[in-house]
Design an enzyme around this catalytic site. Structure first.
Site, PDB file in Angstrom:
ATOM      1  N   LYS A 116       7.233   1.794   0.722  1.00 29.25           N
ATOM      2  CA  LYS A 116       6.407   2.338   1.813  1.00 29.25           C
ATOM      3  C   LYS A 116       4.916   2.404   1.498  1.00 29.25           C
ATOM      4  O   LYS A 116       4.144   3.026   2.224  1.00 29.25           O
ATOM      5  CB  LYS A 116       6.880   3.726   2.286  1.00 29.25           C
ATOM      6  CG  LYS A 116       8.350   3.930   2.521  1.00 29.25           C
ATOM      7  CD  LYS A 116       9.139   2.727   2.888  1.00 29.25           C
ATOM      8  CE  LYS A 116       8.804   2.116   4.216  1.00 29.25           C
ATOM      9  NZ  LYS A 116       9.478   0.766   4.334  1.00 29.25           N
ATOM     10  N   CYS A 117       4.536   1.766   0.406  1.00 27.32           N
ATOM     11  CA  CYS A 117       3.109   1.757   0.061  1.00 27.32           C
ATOM     12  C   CYS A 117       2.428   0.448   0.459  1.00 27.32           C
ATOM     13  O   CYS A 117       1.249   0.244   0.155  1.00 27.32           O
ATOM     14  CB  CYS A 117       2.933   2.003  -1.439  1.00 27.32           C
ATOM     15  SG  CYS A 117       3.261   3.723  -1.872  1.00 27.32           S
ATOM     16  N   TRP A 126       3.042  -6.097   2.895  1.00 30.10           N
ATOM     17  CA  TRP A 126       1.673  -6.621   3.044  1.00 30.10           C
ATOM     18  C   TRP A 126       1.223  -7.358   1.778  1.00 30.10           C
ATOM     19  O   TRP A 126       0.719  -8.476   1.837  1.00 30.10           O
ATOM     20  CB  TRP A 126       0.743  -5.452   3.341  1.00 30.10           C
ATOM     21  CG  TRP A 126      -0.571  -5.814   3.942  1.00 30.10           C
ATOM     22  CD1 TRP A 126      -0.974  -7.044   4.412  1.00 30.10           C
ATOM     23  CD2 TRP A 126      -1.662  -4.913   4.168  1.00 30.10           C
ATOM     24  NE1 TRP A 126      -2.249  -6.969   4.903  1.00 30.10           N
ATOM     25  CE2 TRP A 126      -2.683  -5.668   4.767  1.00 30.10           C
ATOM     26  CE3 TRP A 126      -1.871  -3.554   3.931  1.00 30.10           C
ATOM     27  CZ2 TRP A 126      -3.916  -5.099   5.125  1.00 30.10           C
ATOM     28  CZ3 TRP A 126      -3.080  -2.992   4.291  1.00 30.10           C
ATOM     29  CH2 TRP A 126      -4.093  -3.749   4.882  1.00 30.10           C
ATOM     30  N   HIS A 136      10.072  -2.401  -7.564  1.00 26.90           N
ATOM     31  CA  HIS A 136       9.714  -0.993  -7.359  1.00 26.90           C
ATOM     32  C   HIS A 136       9.860  -0.221  -8.670  1.00 26.90           C
ATOM     33  O   HIS A 136       9.690   0.995  -8.700  1.00 26.90           O
ATOM     34  CB  HIS A 136      10.637  -0.342  -6.319  1.00 26.90           C
ATOM     35  CG  HIS A 136      10.433  -0.831  -4.912  1.00 26.90           C
ATOM     36  ND1 HIS A 136       9.193  -1.078  -4.372  1.00 26.90           N
ATOM     37  CD2 HIS A 136      11.333  -1.098  -3.923  1.00 26.90           C
ATOM     38  CE1 HIS A 136       9.346  -1.481  -3.111  1.00 26.90           C
ATOM     39  NE2 HIS A 136      10.618  -1.498  -2.820  1.00 26.90           N
ATOM     40  N   ARG A 149      -0.721   4.026  -2.398  1.00 25.09           N
ATOM     41  CA  ARG A 149      -1.175   4.468  -1.077  1.00 25.09           C
ATOM     42  C   ARG A 149      -1.323   5.971  -1.080  1.00 25.09           C
ATOM     43  O   ARG A 149      -0.643   6.657  -1.867  1.00 25.09           O
ATOM     44  CB  ARG A 149      -0.086   4.057  -0.069  1.00 25.09           C
ATOM     45  CG  ARG A 149      -0.415   4.303   1.360  1.00 25.09           C
ATOM     46  CD  ARG A 149       0.729   3.867   2.269  1.00 25.09           C
ATOM     47  NE  ARG A 149       0.275   3.840   3.646  1.00 25.09           N
ATOM     48  CZ  ARG A 149       1.030   3.585   4.693  1.00 25.09           C
ATOM     49  NH1 ARG A 149       2.304   3.307   4.531  1.00 25.09           N
ATOM     50  NH2 ARG A 149       0.511   3.600   5.917  1.00 25.09           N
ATOM     51  N   SER A 200       5.704   7.543   6.110  1.00 24.51           N
ATOM     52  CA  SER A 200       6.346   6.249   6.260  1.00 24.51           C
ATOM     53  C   SER A 200       7.781   6.306   5.721  1.00 24.51           C
ATOM     54  O   SER A 200       8.720   5.801   6.335  1.00 24.51           O
ATOM     55  CB  SER A 200       5.536   5.195   5.504  1.00 24.51           C
ATOM     56  OG  SER A 200       6.019   3.908   5.772  1.00 24.51           O
ATOM     57  N   ARG A 260       5.694  -0.338  11.099  1.00 25.53           N
ATOM     58  CA  ARG A 260       5.718   0.827  11.996  1.00 25.53           C
ATOM     59  C   ARG A 260       4.351   0.919  12.653  1.00 25.53           C
ATOM     60  O   ARG A 260       4.113   0.353  13.691  1.00 25.53           O
ATOM     61  CB  ARG A 260       6.096   2.093  11.204  1.00 25.53           C
ATOM     62  CG  ARG A 260       6.459   3.287  12.073  1.00 25.53           C
ATOM     63  CD  ARG A 260       6.770   4.514  11.225  1.00 25.53           C
ATOM     64  NE  ARG A 260       5.642   4.882  10.381  1.00 25.53           N
ATOM     65  CZ  ARG A 260       4.695   5.766  10.704  1.00 25.53           C
ATOM     66  NH1 ARG A 260       4.771   6.404  11.846  1.00 25.53           N
ATOM     67  NH2 ARG A 260       3.697   6.031   9.877  1.00 25.53           N
ATOM     68  N   LYS A 261       3.398   1.583  11.982  1.00 28.15           N
ATOM     69  CA  LYS A 261       2.058   1.703  12.556  1.00 28.15           C
ATOM     70  C   LYS A 261       1.031   0.913  11.763  1.00 28.15           C
ATOM     71  O   LYS A 261       0.050   0.411  12.304  1.00 28.15           O
ATOM     72  CB  LYS A 261       1.638   3.167  12.585  1.00 28.15           C
ATOM     73  CG  LYS A 261       2.154   3.927  13.777  1.00 28.15           C
ATOM     74  CD  LYS A 261       1.319   5.188  13.946  1.00 28.15           C
ATOM     75  CE  LYS A 261       1.646   5.895  15.230  1.00 28.15           C
ATOM     76  NZ  LYS A 261       0.967   7.210  15.295  1.00 28.15           N
TER      77      LYS A 261
HETATM   78  P1  A3P Z   1       3.723   2.854   8.154  1.00 31.24           P
HETATM   79  O1  A3P Z   1       5.122   3.372   8.171  1.00 31.24           O
HETATM   80  O2  A3P Z   1       2.725   3.903   7.792  1.00 31.24           O
HETATM   81  O3  A3P Z   1       3.338   2.140   9.402  1.00 31.24           O
HETATM   82  P2  A3P Z   1       6.587  -1.230   2.551  1.00 31.24           P
HETATM   83  O4  A3P Z   1       6.308  -2.648   2.920  1.00 31.24           O
HETATM   84  O5  A3P Z   1       6.220  -0.896   1.145  1.00 31.24           O
HETATM   85  O6  A3P Z   1       7.962  -0.827   2.927  1.00 31.24           O
HETATM   86  O7  A3P Z   1       5.575  -0.345   3.404  1.00 31.24           O
HETATM   87  C1  A3P Z   1       5.721  -0.231   4.797  1.00 31.24           C
HETATM   88  C2  A3P Z   1       4.427   0.309   5.351  1.00 31.24           C
HETATM   89  O8  A3P Z   1       3.431  -0.738   5.340  1.00 31.24           O
HETATM   90  C3  A3P Z   1       4.583   0.721   6.793  1.00 31.24           C
HETATM   91  O9  A3P Z   1       3.629   1.762   6.977  1.00 31.24           O
HETATM   92  C4  A3P Z   1       4.207  -0.557   7.528  1.00 31.24           C
HETATM   93  O10 A3P Z   1       3.839  -0.371   8.865  1.00 31.24           O
HETATM   94  C5  A3P Z   1       3.030  -1.021   6.682  1.00 31.24           C
HETATM   95  N1  A3P Z   1       2.785  -2.475   6.791  1.00 31.24           N
HETATM   96  C6  A3P Z   1       3.687  -3.474   6.798  1.00 31.24           C
HETATM   97  N2  A3P Z   1       3.079  -4.656   6.929  1.00 31.24           N
HETATM   98  C7  A3P Z   1       1.747  -4.409   7.004  1.00 31.24           C
HETATM   99  C8  A3P Z   1       0.597  -5.237   7.176  1.00 31.24           C
HETATM  100  N3  A3P Z   1       0.684  -6.558   7.283  1.00 31.24           N
HETATM  101  N4  A3P Z   1      -0.606  -4.630   7.206  1.00 31.24           N
HETATM  102  C9  A3P Z   1      -0.723  -3.297   7.089  1.00 31.24           C
HETATM  103  N5  A3P Z   1       0.332  -2.456   6.946  1.00 31.24           N
HETATM  104  C10 A3P Z   1       1.554  -3.009   6.904  1.00 31.24           C
END
Ligand code: A3P
Length: 319
Positions: free
Chosen positions: A66-67, A71, A129, A151, A159, A285-286
């Site tokens: 979730k960090c 991305w 992880h 993050r 998240s 998500r967001k």
């Molecule tokens: P939120 O739940 O705050 O929206 P992970 O990939 O480690 O599981 O992290 C997921 C988090 O990264 C989620 O955050 C998700 O929306 C966000 N995320 C995924 N892809 C992204 C992107 N391309 N750019 C920015 N944030 C992204």
């Protein structure tokens, strides 16, 4: 890792079952070397710690869930493969970022078609992880490069809560419950701050081998981070690439807006074991900085900040 190598690893019988366990998240977590794990993932971690054979040119993308794993996978994949794929026919247009970069320790991470990591051509791009102190033996001594992404813990917690309630059937955690556990350091791969600190210290001691990034800094200047990443990964942008806007193209392709507009990131998913189906869309998500304020009070935010500040005191790492 080839299946054969993994099969050769023998863990003490029922080892994971003998560890301290605690309930609260979607399943009880077990504690090993001060970190909390899902039992199955700890077992995998212990197996790959022994079976994984690192190569000097491996690139390891390390995160807590979730960090921003999705991305950083997209960004690093696009940067390191940019001479191979044009932006209009790019694998990320049809494949999920989670699936183009396999995890070292999560077997189900890319479905039934998961590549044999052992057989992947060099340089391998891999994700994990695992805490720094539990990385497979040899990754440090052979000199693998590690990119760590962390993050703001408040946003990571929000998240995590959404992910937990969405992905694991029957889970309905409240913010208050999740907050209390997180503040105690009890969360998957937690204590959150320990995970960050270990990689932070390593990045300070060995800056050529460990690059420490924050989700927030990618958000605020993604182009600069692409330059930094390319340089760190040994494939710096050329002058020609600079003038033709390659960094901007990478940022656009990997952006939340672009990725979420693609069918592959909206439908389908991957089965993990019998009871868990991970929808491709669940990793988005967001994608914002500061969404915590919509889910916890200012007092809660201040409390978590104070705890984290205290834990990181003197390290030079601040959120
Ligand atoms: P939120 O739940 O705050 O929206 P992970 O990939 O480690 O599981 O992290 C997921 C988090 O990264 C989620 O955050 C998700 O929306 C966000 N995320 C995924 N892809 C992204 C992107 N391309 N750019 C920015 N944030 C992204």
């Amino acid at each position: 890792i080839s299946t054969t190598q993994e099969e050769e690893v023998v863990l003490p019988k029922d080892f994971v079952a003998t560890l301290p366990a605690r309930e609260g998240w979607s399943e009880p977590l077990v504690q090993y070397k001060k970190y909390w794990f899902r039992p199955r993932l700890l077992e995998r971690t212990l197996i790959v710690k022994q079976a994984f054979v690192p190569r000097a040119d491996d690139i390891i993308l390390a995160t807590q869930p979730k960090c921003g794993t999705t991305w950083i996978k997209a960004l690093a994949f696009t940067i390191t493969n940019r001479s191979r794929y044009g932006f209009d026919q790019h694998p990320l247009l049809t494949r999920h970022p989670q699936h183009v970069v396999p995890f070292i320790e999560i077997a189900g991470g890319v479905g039934a078609n998961r590549p044999d990591i052992h057989a992947l051509p060099s340089p391998r791009l891999l994700a994990t992880h695992m805490p720094m102190s539990l990385l497979p033996l040899g990754t440090r001594s052979v000199g693998c490069r590690v990119v760590y992404l962390c993050r703001d813990p408040k946003d990571a917690l929000v998240s995590r809560l959404h992910f937990e309630n969405k992905v694991f059937p029957g889970t309905n955690l409240s913010m208050d419950d999740a907050f209390g556990m997180f503040c105690e350091g009890f969360s998957p791969y937690g204590p959150f701050w320990n995970h960050c600190l270990e990689y932070w210290r390593e990045s300070v001691a060995r800056p050529d081998s460990v690059l420490f990034l924050k989700y927030e800094e990618i958000k605020s200047d993604p182009v600069d981070v692409v330059r930094k990443l390319a340089k760190f990964l040994g494939v710096p942008l050329t002058e020609e690439e600079e003038s033709s806007g390659v960094a901007q193209e990478v940022v656009r392709l990997c952006s939340f807006e672009k990725l979420t507009s693609l069918e592959v990131n909206q439908v389908g998913g991957v089965r993990h074991g019998d009871s868990l189906f991970m929808n491709n869309s669940v990793f988005y998500r967001k994608g914002e900085v500061g969404d915590w304020a919509n889910h916890m009070s200012q007092e809660m935010g201040d409390k978590l900040d104070a705890i984290v500040q205290h834990k990181l005191q003197g390290s030079g790492l601040v959120f």
